[in-house]
Write a protein that holds these residues in place. Structure first.
Motif, PDB file in Angstrom:
ATOM      1  N   GLU A  38     138.094 -97.070  -3.085  1.00 48.73           N
ATOM      2  CA  GLU A  38     139.044 -97.806  -3.910  1.00 48.73           C
ATOM      3  C   GLU A  38     140.270 -98.207  -3.105  1.00 48.73           C
ATOM      4  N   PHE A  39     140.742 -99.422  -3.328  1.00 50.78           N
ATOM      5  CA  PHE A  39     142.013 -99.867  -2.801  1.00 50.78           C
ATOM      6  C   PHE A  39     142.658-100.729  -3.882  1.00 50.78           C
ATOM      7  N   THR A  40     143.873-101.168  -3.677  1.00 47.74           N
ATOM      8  CA  THR A  40     144.644-101.830  -4.727  1.00 47.74           C
ATOM      9  C   THR A  40     143.893-102.963  -5.407  1.00 47.74           C
ATOM     10  N   GLU A  41     143.282-103.847  -4.632  1.00 51.15           N
ATOM     11  CA  GLU A  41     142.650-105.039  -5.202  1.00 51.15           C
ATOM     12  C   GLU A  41     141.191-104.869  -5.592  1.00 51.15           C
ATOM     13  N   GLY A  42     140.560-103.803  -5.139  1.00 54.14           N
ATOM     14  CA  GLY A  42     139.143-103.696  -5.463  1.00 54.14           C
ATOM     15  C   GLY A  42     138.473-102.442  -4.960  1.00 54.14           C
ATOM     16  N   TRP A  43     137.177-102.596  -4.798  1.00 55.12           N
ATOM     17  CA  TRP A  43     136.307-101.503  -4.376  1.00 55.12           C
ATOM     18  C   TRP A  43     135.512-101.981  -3.169  1.00 55.12           C
ATOM     19  N   LEU A  44     135.689-101.324  -2.030  1.00 59.76           N
ATOM     20  CA  LEU A  44     134.927-101.622  -0.827  1.00 59.76           C
ATOM     21  C   LEU A  44     133.622-100.842  -0.904  1.00 59.76           C
ATOM     22  N   ILE A  45     132.509-101.536  -0.739  1.00 61.87           N
ATOM     23  CA  ILE A  45     131.206-100.871  -0.752  1.00 61.87           C
ATOM     24  C   ILE A  45     130.922-100.392   0.667  1.00 61.87           C
ATOM     25  N   CYS A  46     130.851 -99.091   0.850  1.00 60.82           N
ATOM     26  CA  CYS A  46     130.627 -98.485   2.165  1.00 60.82           C
ATOM     27  C   CYS A  46     129.199 -97.979   2.227  1.00 60.82           C
ATOM     28  N   ILE A  47     128.416 -98.582   3.099  1.00 60.44           N
ATOM     29  CA  ILE A  47     126.999 -98.243   3.226  1.00 60.44           C
ATOM     30  C   ILE A  47     126.808 -97.463   4.513  1.00 60.44           C
ATOM     31  N   GLN A  48     126.169 -96.304   4.397  1.00 61.91           N
ATOM     32  CA  GLN A  48     125.868 -95.528   5.594  1.00 61.91           C
ATOM     33  C   GLN A  48     124.716 -96.220   6.306  1.00 61.91           C
ATOM     34  N   GLY A  53     128.067-104.733  12.403  1.00 60.19           N
ATOM     35  CA  GLY A  53     128.188-106.176  12.332  1.00 60.19           C
ATOM     36  C   GLY A  53     127.734-106.779  11.015  1.00 60.19           C
ATOM     37  N   ALA A  54     127.395-105.955  10.053  1.00 62.98           N
ATOM     38  CA  ALA A  54     126.997-106.473   8.742  1.00 62.98           C
ATOM     39  C   ALA A  54     128.243-106.900   7.970  1.00 62.98           C
ATOM     40  N   ALA A  55     128.062-107.822   7.056  1.00 61.26           N
ATOM     41  CA  ALA A  55     129.164-108.288   6.225  1.00 61.26           C
ATOM     42  C   ALA A  55     129.685-107.147   5.350  1.00 61.26           C
ATOM     43  N   ALA A  56     131.006-107.039   5.252  1.00 61.56           N
ATOM     44  CA  ALA A  56     131.610-106.078   4.336  1.00 61.56           C
ATOM     45  C   ALA A  56     131.554-106.662   2.926  1.00 61.56           C
ATOM     46  N   LYS A  57     131.390-105.797   1.941  1.00 65.14           N
ATOM     47  CA  LYS A  57     131.269-106.231   0.555  1.00 65.14           C
ATOM     48  C   LYS A  57     132.358-105.580  -0.282  1.00 65.14           C
ATOM     49  N   PHE A  68     131.802-111.266  -0.010  1.00 67.63           N
ATOM     50  CA  PHE A  68     131.278-110.894   1.296  1.00 67.63           C
ATOM     51  C   PHE A  68     132.281-111.353   2.347  1.00 67.63           C
ATOM     52  N   PHE A  69     132.635-110.449   3.237  1.00 67.61           N
ATOM     53  CA  PHE A  69     133.557-110.743   4.325  1.00 67.61           C
ATOM     54  C   PHE A  69     132.783-110.799   5.633  1.00 67.61           C
ATOM     55  N   PRO A  70     133.131-111.723   6.512  1.00 73.00           N
ATOM     56  CA  PRO A  70     132.444-111.789   7.801  1.00 73.00           C
ATOM     57  C   PRO A  70     132.691-110.521   8.613  1.00 73.00           C
ATOM     58  N   ARG A  72     133.645-110.067  11.498  1.00 77.31           N
ATOM     59  CA  ARG A  72     134.830-110.076  12.366  1.00 77.31           C
ATOM     60  C   ARG A  72     136.053-109.477  11.672  1.00 77.31           C
ATOM     61  N   ILE A  73     135.991-109.306  10.359  1.00 76.45           N
ATOM     62  CA  ILE A  73     137.099-108.691   9.619  1.00 76.45           C
ATOM     63  C   ILE A  73     136.699-107.254   9.291  1.00 76.45           C
ATOM     64  N   SER A  74     137.408-106.325   9.868  1.00 75.22           N
ATOM     65  CA  SER A  74     137.052-104.908   9.712  1.00 75.22           C
ATOM     66  C   SER A  74     137.328-104.419   8.291  1.00 75.22           C
ATOM     67  N   PRO A  75     136.580-103.421   7.861  1.00 76.96           N
ATOM     68  CA  PRO A  75     136.854-102.822   6.547  1.00 76.96           C
ATOM     69  C   PRO A  75     138.290-102.320   6.422  1.00 76.96           C
ATOM     70  N   ASP A  76     138.833-101.751   7.499  1.00 68.69           N
ATOM     71  CA  ASP A  76     140.226-101.279   7.452  1.00 68.69           C
ATOM     72  C   ASP A  76     141.181-102.430   7.174  1.00 68.69           C
TER      73      ASP A  76
END
Length: 99
Positions: A38-48, A53-57, A68-70, A72-76
């Motif tokens: 959880e973060f302020t604007e949403g929920w980051l889906i973290c897949i083990q 290099g997969a897209a962040a969701k 979906f984020f490219p 090149r943009i880190s989850p952090d």
């Protein structure tokens, strides 16, 4: 942010249900478990996964949009600088991914 407001913020249970439908697997999947951060604007889906290099969701709390984020943009960076990176993402629907 784009999209229509749901009138309330998505809670963890609703976000988890959307993520399970999107990923087509339960959180405790034996091969590729996942969790929500959880973060302020949403929920980051973290897949083990070993798949670097997969897209962040992200599932947005207010709109319920799945983004979906490219890679090149880190989850952090997504979590810490959402407003400055959100325009780099694209909104997707589950039916678009799983027709």
């Amino acid at each position: 942010m784009t999209g229509k407001s749901t009138g309330r913020n998505l809670d963890r249970a609703a976000a988890a249900a959307l993520a399970a439908e999107l990923l087509r697997k339960p959180q405790d999947d034996p091969e590729r478990p996942w969790h929500l951060e959880e973060f302020t604007e949403g929920w980051l889906i973290c897949i083990q996964s070993d798949n670097m290099g997969a897209a962040a969701k992200v599932i947005e709390k207010i709109t319920g949009n799945i983004r979906f984020f490219p890679s090149r943009i880190s989850p952090d960076r997504i979590v810490e600088e959402y407003e400055s990176v959100v325009d780099s993402s694209r909104v997707v629907s589950i039916s678009e991914i799983w027709p």
